[in-house]
Design a protein around this motif. Structure first.
Motif, PDB file in Angstrom:
ATOM      1  N   UNK A   1      49.779   2.884  38.561  1.00 24.06           N
ATOM      2  CA  UNK A   1      50.362   4.215  38.656  1.00 24.06           C
ATOM      3  C   UNK A   1      50.113   4.820  40.032  1.00 24.06           C
ATOM      4  N   UNK A   2      48.911   4.635  40.527  1.00 24.43           N
ATOM      5  CA  UNK A   2      48.561   5.145  41.852  1.00 24.43           C
ATOM      6  C   UNK A   2      49.442   4.502  42.922  1.00 24.43           C
ATOM      7  N   UNK A   3      49.613   3.190  42.852  1.00 18.38           N
ATOM      8  CA  UNK A   3      50.426   2.478  43.834  1.00 18.38           C
ATOM      9  C   UNK A   3      51.885   2.922  43.786  1.00 18.38           C
ATOM     10  N   UNK A   4      52.418   3.107  42.569  1.00  8.64           N
ATOM     11  CA  UNK A   4      53.818   3.512  42.428  1.00  8.64           C
ATOM     12  C   UNK A   4      54.048   4.880  43.062  1.00  8.64           C
ATOM     13  N   UNK A   5      53.197   5.851  42.738  1.00  4.66           N
ATOM     14  CA  UNK A   5      53.398   7.215  43.234  1.00  4.66           C
ATOM     15  C   UNK A   5      53.154   7.296  44.742  1.00  4.66           C
ATOM     16  N   UNK A   6      52.268   6.478  45.265  1.00  4.38           N
ATOM     17  CA  UNK A   6      51.992   6.490  46.705  1.00  4.38           C
ATOM     18  C   UNK A   6      52.988   5.662  47.515  1.00  4.38           C
ATOM     19  N   UNK A   7      53.842   4.889  46.858  1.00  4.05           N
ATOM     20  CA  UNK A   7      54.711   3.959  47.588  1.00  4.05           C
ATOM     21  C   UNK A   7      55.644   4.642  48.600  1.00  4.05           C
ATOM     22  N   UNK A   8      56.291   5.791  48.273  1.00  8.66           N
ATOM     23  CA  UNK A   8      57.098   6.439  49.315  1.00  8.66           C
ATOM     24  C   UNK A   8      56.266   6.878  50.523  1.00  8.66           C
ATOM     25  N   UNK A   9      55.060   7.406  50.254  1.00 13.69           N
ATOM     26  CA  UNK A   9      54.177   7.813  51.340  1.00 13.69           C
ATOM     27  C   UNK A   9      53.733   6.613  52.161  1.00 13.69           C
TER      28      UNK A   9
ATOM     29  N   UNK B   1      61.786   0.999  37.862  1.00 11.19           N
ATOM     30  CA  UNK B   1      62.643   0.056  37.151  1.00 11.19           C
ATOM     31  C   UNK B   1      61.883  -1.222  36.814  1.00 11.19           C
ATOM     32  N   UNK B   2      60.956  -1.596  37.684  1.00  6.72           N
ATOM     33  CA  UNK B   2      60.187  -2.826  37.473  1.00  6.72           C
ATOM     34  C   UNK B   2      59.073  -2.646  36.448  1.00  6.72           C
ATOM     35  N   UNK B   3      58.215  -1.623  36.615  1.00  6.60           N
ATOM     36  CA  UNK B   3      57.006  -1.565  35.799  1.00  6.60           C
ATOM     37  C   UNK B   3      56.623  -0.175  35.308  1.00  6.60           C
ATOM     38  N   UNK B   4      57.579   0.699  35.048  1.00 10.13           N
ATOM     39  CA  UNK B   4      57.243   2.003  34.481  1.00 10.13           C
ATOM     40  C   UNK B   4      58.421   2.478  33.648  1.00 10.13           C
ATOM     41  N   UNK B   5      58.242   2.525  32.337  1.00 10.09           N
ATOM     42  CA  UNK B   5      59.364   2.819  31.466  1.00 10.09           C
ATOM     43  C   UNK B   5      59.462   4.252  30.985  1.00 10.09           C
ATOM     44  N   UNK B   6      58.488   5.094  31.333  1.00 11.43           N
ATOM     45  CA  UNK B   6      58.516   6.478  30.872  1.00 11.43           C
ATOM     46  C   UNK B   6      59.497   7.281  31.724  1.00 11.43           C
ATOM     47  N   UNK B   7      60.400   8.014  31.070  1.00 12.54           N
ATOM     48  CA  UNK B   7      61.448   8.721  31.793  1.00 12.54           C
ATOM     49  C   UNK B   7      60.936   9.913  32.605  1.00 12.54           C
ATOM     50  N   UNK B   8      59.779  10.445  32.281  1.00 11.94           N
ATOM     51  CA  UNK B   8      59.347  11.647  32.996  1.00 11.94           C
ATOM     52  C   UNK B   8      57.878  11.634  33.422  1.00 11.94           C
ATOM     53  N   UNK B   9      57.172  10.531  33.293  1.00 14.76           N
ATOM     54  CA  UNK B   9      55.781  10.487  33.728  1.00 14.76           C
ATOM     55  C   UNK B   9      55.710  10.557  35.258  1.00 14.76           C
ATOM     56  N   UNK B  10      54.681  11.238  35.752  1.00 10.92           N
ATOM     57  CA  UNK B  10      54.455  11.389  37.199  1.00 10.92           C
ATOM     58  C   UNK B  10      55.661  11.976  37.924  1.00 10.92           C
ATOM     59  N   UNK B  11      56.449  12.800  37.220  1.00  6.11           N
ATOM     60  CA  UNK B  11      57.553  13.502  37.876  1.00  6.11           C
ATOM     61  C   UNK B  11      58.706  12.624  38.297  1.00  6.11           C
ATOM     62  N   UNK B  12      59.029  11.602  37.516  1.00  7.87           N
ATOM     63  CA  UNK B  12      60.120  10.696  37.906  1.00  7.87           C
ATOM     64  C   UNK B  12      61.436  11.428  38.183  1.00  7.87           C
ATOM     65  N   UNK B  13      61.854  12.423  37.363  1.00 14.61           N
ATOM     66  CA  UNK B  13      63.098  13.130  37.686  1.00 14.61           C
ATOM     67  C   UNK B  13      63.086  13.786  39.063  1.00 14.61           C
ATOM     68  N   UNK B  14      61.902  14.200  39.540  1.00 11.67           N
ATOM     69  CA  UNK B  14      61.800  14.784  40.883  1.00 11.67           C
ATOM     70  C   UNK B  14      62.290  13.808  41.940  1.00 11.67           C
ATOM     71  N   UNK B  15      61.895  12.557  41.826  1.00  5.83           N
ATOM     72  CA  UNK B  15      62.288  11.559  42.817  1.00  5.83           C
ATOM     73  C   UNK B  15      63.774  11.209  42.694  1.00  5.83           C
ATOM     74  N   UNK B  16      64.291  11.232  41.469  1.00  2.00           N
ATOM     75  CA  UNK B  16      65.728  10.997  41.278  1.00  2.00           C
ATOM     76  C   UNK B  16      66.543  12.126  41.902  1.00  2.00           C
ATOM     77  N   UNK B  17      66.129  13.372  41.658  1.00  2.00           N
ATOM     78  CA  UNK B  17      66.841  14.501  42.256  1.00  2.00           C
ATOM     79  C   UNK B  17      66.773  14.456  43.781  1.00  2.00           C
ATOM     80  N   UNK B  18      65.605  14.123  44.328  1.00  2.00           N
ATOM     81  CA  UNK B  18      65.472  14.075  45.775  1.00  2.00           C
ATOM     82  C   UNK B  18      66.378  12.995  46.370  1.00  2.00           C
ATOM     83  N   UNK B  19      66.451  11.856  45.722  1.00  4.77           N
ATOM     84  CA  UNK B  19      67.336  10.781  46.180  1.00  4.77           C
ATOM     85  C   UNK B  19      68.783  11.268  46.200  1.00  4.77           C
TER      86      UNK B  19
END
Length: 384
Positions: free
Chosen positions: A112-120, A329-347
């Protein structure tokens, strides 16, 4: 319109006994609330993508600093500063075979840490390699990249490969792309040789996906969780390939098709509700329509470093968001954990803003050409 589509598919899944009303309503309401909340965040800040991206980078940096404190405290045996179980009820302390610990900072696990830090981390690599400190200084880049690597997460290392490829794509030369592939291959080889967790993940993945080897050492791993959920989603997809069985229905499909129903396989049910992968969950719950939507969404809104605006930062934001979406898409199936919609909206809003700037640039160029033509016409002699 999209929400009505999800409601229709979800209710059909309930009526056909492929889902329960409770599971559908729980996921649907959660998704709507989360997506709406982050939409209004963007609206509150007048859709200022650059500002919100900087806010994310600041938060990612602070999370990385906490990761550094965690690592140093572990080496100094200061338990409260590296084991945060006293603060987070779902927090675990993942051991590591290389340095004794895998960094997870304020997140529940290293992946989870790696996924959220990946854009940074992508911004950090860009800042160092291309000497552009408009987002991160070199020191901040090193801190973020260091913690990203010290998660010792296979998902994070796959993200590293994505980062390398996206940087090569944006800087467009064939030599860069080939170099990125070679560098990525060498990095994977070194990680495989030096990081036992990564080696174990690769070995179990090969044994499961290629040889269908359900030996204890392969089944008792996170690789099996993904493999099993893909099997569940594929079986469900074959029966409902066009629209899936509705939001929340993967858990019901898991009860039908899970390999753990086999007596020879350990009976554990990790990630039975979220599929352990957004791709897997979309395949199961939304079918071909959901997968096509995601592909079109990513393709249509990707901003590449080309054209007259090649020196803008829209391409960097786009690639950074692409990185985290692909990892979801690879390893996180929760639709809203860690603010996933935020990253979709930003994209999405980043692409919208880029297209507006391109349209304004083209309009200005067209107006300039008209003025130039009018000036030439006036300059012609009367008998021309």
């Amino acid at each position: 319109f999209m929400l009505l589509f999800l409601i229709a598919v979800g209710l059909f899944g309930v009526l056909s006994d492929n889902n329960t009303l409770f599971l559908f309503i729980k996921i649907f309401i959660g998704l709507v609330l989360s997506a709406s909340f982050y939409y209004y965040v963007f609206r509150h800040y007048d859709f200022d993508v650059d500002f919100l991206f900087r806010m994310y980078l600041k938060g990612a940096y602070y999370a990385a600093v906490i990761g550094v404190v965690q690592f140093v405290a572990f080496r100094l045996h200061i338990t409260p500063l590296y084991n945060f179980r006293w603060l987070f009820n779902k927090w675990g302390l993942p051991p590591g075979s290389v340095l004794g610990i895998r960094i997870n900072s304020v997140f529940s696990e290293p992946a989870q840490c790696a996924i959220v830090l990946s854009p940074a981390a992508m911004v950090g690599f860009y800042s160092i390699f291309f000497r552009d400190t408009s987002y991160y200084t070199v020191l901040r880049s090193l801190i973020v990249i260091g913690v990203f690597i010290l998660t010792f997460s296979s998902t994070g290392y796959f993200g590293l490969f994505i980062i390398i490829l996206l940087l090569a794509v944006n800087f467009g030369q064939i030599a860069n792309f080939v170099s990125a592939l070679v560098f990525g291959a060498v990095a994977v080889f070194l990680l495989y040789r030096l990081v036992p967790e990564f080696q174990s993940r690769i070995d179990s993945t090969i044994e499961l996906w290629i040889y269908q080897n359900y030996a204890l050492e392969n089944v008792n791993s996170s690789s099996f969780v993904l493999y099993n959920n893909f099997h569940v989603a594929w079986e469900n997809f074959k029966s409902n390939f066009l629209f899936g069985t509705g939001l929340g229905s993967h858990q019901a499909a898991f009860d039908k098709y899970s390999l753990t129903k086999n007596e020879d396989i350990l009976n554990f049910t990790f990630n039975q509700s979220d599929g352990n992968s957004m791709f897997v969950r979309l395949m199961s719950e939304t079918g071909l329509s959901g997968l096509v939507f995601m592909f079109v969404f990513l393709r249509r809104n990707f901003v590449r470093r080309t054209g007259e605006l090649r020196n803008n930062t829209h391409w960097l934001i786009s690639s950074a968001m692409m990185t985290i979406i692909l990892l979801y898409l690879l390893r996180q199936g929760n639709y809203f954990v860690n603010g996933f919609p935020f990253f979709m909206w930003m994209y999405y809003f980043n692409a919208v803003e880029y297209r507006k700037k391109m349209a304004m640039r083209e309009e200005e160029a067209f107006d300039g050409e008209e003025e130039e033509v009018d000036g030439e016409t006036e300059a012609l002699p009367a008998n021309a």
